[in-house]
Design a protein around this motif. Structure first.
Motif, short mmCIF file in Angstrom:
data_model
loop_
_atom_site.label_atom_id
_atom_site.label_comp_id
_atom_site.label_asym_id
_atom_site.label_seq_id
_atom_site.Cartn_x
_atom_site.Cartn_y
_atom_site.Cartn_z
N UNK A 81 0.85 -1.28 -0.02
CA UNK A 81 0.04 -0.14 0.08
C UNK A 81 0.88 1.28 0.12
N UNK A 82 1.95 1.07 0.74
CA UNK A 82 3.03 2.31 0.62
C UNK A 82 3.54 2.52 -0.63
N UNK A 83 3.65 1.57 -1.37
CA UNK A 83 4.18 1.57 -2.64
C UNK A 83 3.10 2.29 -3.65
N UNK A 84 1.80 1.71 -3.31
CA UNK A 84 0.72 2.28 -4.21
C UNK A 84 0.91 3.91 -4.10
N UNK A 85 0.99 4.11 -2.72
CA UNK A 85 0.88 5.86 -2.48
C UNK A 85 2.05 6.52 -3.40
N UNK A 86 3.21 5.63 -3.22
CA UNK A 86 4.48 6.46 -4.07
C UNK A 86 4.31 6.52 -5.58
N UNK A 87 3.28 5.94 -6.03
CA UNK A 87 2.97 6.02 -7.22
C UNK A 87 2.15 7.31 -7.72
N UNK A 88 1.91 8.15 -6.65
CA UNK A 88 0.87 9.25 -6.86
C UNK A 88 1.38 10.15 -7.92
N UNK A 89 2.71 10.44 -7.92
CA UNK A 89 3.12 11.39 -9.05
C UNK A 89 3.00 10.73 -10.42
N UNK A 90 3.06 9.55 -10.52
CA UNK A 90 2.92 9.03 -11.97
C UNK A 90 1.63 8.98 -12.34
N UNK A 91 0.58 8.85 -11.37
CA UNK A 91 -0.50 9.00 -11.51
C UNK A 91 -1.36 10.38 -11.93
N UNK A 92 -0.66 11.22 -11.20
CA UNK A 92 -0.92 12.73 -11.59
C UNK A 92 -0.59 13.10 -13.07
N UNK A 93 0.56 12.65 -13.51
CA UNK A 93 1.12 12.75 -14.51
C UNK A 93 0.14 12.34 -15.94
N UNK A 94 -0.24 11.09 -15.62
CA UNK A 94 -1.28 10.48 -16.40
C UNK A 94 -2.63 11.34 -16.67
N UNK A 95 -3.19 11.69 -15.53
CA UNK A 95 -4.29 12.43 -15.28
C UNK A 95 -4.35 13.97 -16.08
N UNK A 97 -2.52 14.18 -18.58
CA UNK A 97 -2.65 14.04 -20.10
C UNK A 97 -4.31 13.78 -20.19
N UNK A 98 -4.77 12.98 -19.45
CA UNK A 98 -6.06 12.49 -19.91
C UNK A 98 -7.24 13.26 -19.59
N UNK A 99 -7.00 14.02 -18.47
CA UNK A 99 -8.43 14.78 -17.84
C UNK A 99 -9.67 13.91 -17.96
N UNK A 100 -9.59 12.88 -17.42
CA UNK A 100 -10.86 12.14 -17.47
C UNK A 100 -12.14 12.68 -16.88
N UNK A 101 -13.40 12.34 -17.23
CA UNK A 101 -14.57 12.71 -16.61
C UNK A 101 -14.87 12.41 -15.16
N UNK A 102 -14.55 10.81 -15.09
CA UNK A 102 -14.58 10.08 -13.94
C UNK A 102 -13.34 9.21 -13.76
N UNK A 103 -12.95 9.00 -12.18
CA UNK A 103 -11.95 8.05 -11.98
C UNK A 103 -12.43 6.96 -10.87
N UNK A 104 -12.35 5.67 -11.18
CA UNK A 104 -12.80 4.83 -10.32
C UNK A 104 -11.64 4.24 -9.37
N UNK A 105 -11.76 4.25 -8.25
CA UNK A 105 -10.68 3.88 -7.21
C UNK A 105 -11.13 3.16 -6.05
N UNK A 106 -10.40 2.38 -5.29
CA UNK A 106 -10.74 1.97 -3.96
C UNK A 106 -9.61 2.33 -2.99
N UNK A 107 -8.13 1.56 -2.79
CA UNK A 107 -7.51 1.92 -1.84
C UNK A 107 -6.63 3.24 -1.72
N UNK A 108 -6.77 3.87 -2.90
CA UNK A 108 -5.92 5.20 -3.00
C UNK A 108 -6.70 6.32 -2.40
N UNK A 109 -6.62 6.50 -1.12
CA UNK A 109 -7.61 7.32 -0.20
C UNK A 109 -7.31 8.82 -0.83
#
Length: 396
Positions: A81-95, A97-109
């Motif tokens: 879960x810590x490793x998942x949290x440390x991907x936040x900057x990668x996820x932010x970069x993807x978002x 670019x994409x600027x999606x309408x919705x994002x479905x998630x569960x553990x990434x509080x």
């Protein structure tokens, strides 16, 4: 899509992705790089569903190269879960670019805050049972109370079952897993889920009404914008919803002499029903509420508009006519003539007790109740007779 790094989460999220793509929606699926090849064959719409791979950082305590829960023994999942949290900057970069309408998630509080920066709605999509969420994830300081002499753990307020429970020993094990903190971050699984539920824009559950309807059913109440109650009757009514042990959403105007709903609520009420019930004083889009599959019961004042909206819905109906002749006549029509609803019994002085309201709600919400079965059958038969009517017909 940004699920927890486990195939038991990837696959349900991919099933949902396929359903969305089937309707023409484009889906971006964020996944650990090593898991992509194992999921590719489940992608039924590769022209609409695109994978975005993540490089999973190494966290002390994890095996080298670990990317998913399959690579990690259960006691080390919180390290993942810590490793998942440390991907936040990668996820932010993807978002970005994409600027999606919705994002479905569960553990990434942290996802709702990040999503809102891009004008994106964050939807908490749970792949565990609704019974699990409603038992464990009620946002209160204590998950449940029980004594060591009891055979089963006592459920939290509003939990609809006395059999779908944990035994004390099972509960102790489960509680440890829920409350265990990430090493070095102090973020527990319980905090992750409850924060996600609180901060997201919507909650989606992987279930259906036939299997877990009692864990998703909400009682909705509205008395119209012109009904102003006395404070003591207002308090008695909301206590009736509490007493019913059903989850509820009540839309009422502030009672006479009170500026806000909050100041009119009984002492301790908000704390007792937190996570189960909400009393709201603002405007509500009633037709949309009644169309929602999670609304199982409508408690109505029987105004003429509300009467038709209740009849056109699939909800069980509880009538509380508020001493106007048309309200009373509408209630009599639905209860005595059509037999599609029940009416809350009043005392001789017109008072509605919390016990009477609670009894009426339970009578139509209990699937084993004869009354519930009768009004549901009659309501369905009435609606069946309307199928095929033209738009110019009066009922429409």
């Amino acid at each position: 899509m940004f699920p927890w790094f486990a195939f038991g989460h990837f696959i349900p999220y991919l099933h949902l992705s396929n359903k969305l793509a089937e309707r023409g929606h484009g889906v971006s699926f964020i996944v650990p790089k090593g898991a992509q090849s194992k999921l590719q064959n489940l992608n039924h719409y590769p022209n609409l569903i695109n994978f975005y791979p993540l490089l999973i950082p190494h966290v002390d305590g994890l095996p080298l190269g670990a990317e998913t829960a399959s690579d990690v023994p259960l006691p080390l999942h919180m390290h993942l879960a810590i490793a998942l949290d440390q991907t936040q900057h990668q996820v932010e970069t993807i978002l970005t670019t994409l600027k999606p309408d919705f994002i479905f998630f569960d553990f990434s509080y942290w996802m709702p805050v990040l999503a809102h920066q891009f004008g994106t709605k964050a939807i908490f999509y749970s792949v565990v049972s609704s019974a699990t969420l409603s038992f464990h994830m009620v946002p209160s300081k204590k998950i449940a109370k029980y004594s060591t002499n009891e055979e089963l753990v006592q459920p939290p307020p509003g939990y609809p079952s006395l059999s779908v429970l944990l035994k004390p020993k099972e509960f102790e094990i489960a509680k440890v897993k829920i409350l265990v903190e990430d090493q070095g971050t102090g973020t527990s699984l319980y905090f992750r889920i409850t924060s996600s539920l609180k901060d997201c824009d919507a909650i989606a559950l992987r279930t259906n009404h036939e299997v877990e309807g009692t864990y998703c059913t909400v009682v909705y109440c509205a008395f119209g914008s012109q009904t102003i109650l006395q404070k003591n009757q207002f308090q008695e009514l909301v206590l009736g919803f509490e007493l019913s042990r059903q989850p509820f959403f009540v839309s009422l105007s502030a009672p006479d002499g009170c500026a806000t709903i909050e100041e009119a609520l009984p002492e301790g009420f908000e704390e007792r029903v937190r996570g189960r019930g909400w009393v709201y004083g603002g405007w509500v889009p009633q037709t949309l509420m009644l169309e929602h599959k999670s609304v199982g019961c409508f408690v109505t004042h029987c105004g003429h508009g509300s009467m038709w909206e209740s009849l056109l819905s699939n909800c069980q109906i509880v009538c509380v006519p508020y001493l106007l002749s048309d309200h009373i006549m509408s209630a009599r029509l639905m209860v005595e003539e059509l037999k599609v609803a029940v009416e809350v019994e009043r005392e001789d002085n017109g008072w509605i007790s919390k016990e009477s309201l609670s009894h009426s709600i339970i009578s139509v919400m209990d699937k084993d109740s004869e009354v519930a079965g009768l009004v549901k059958y009659n309501h369905a038969k009435l609606k069946e007779g309307w199928i095929g009517l033209d738009e110019d017909d009066d009922v429409v």
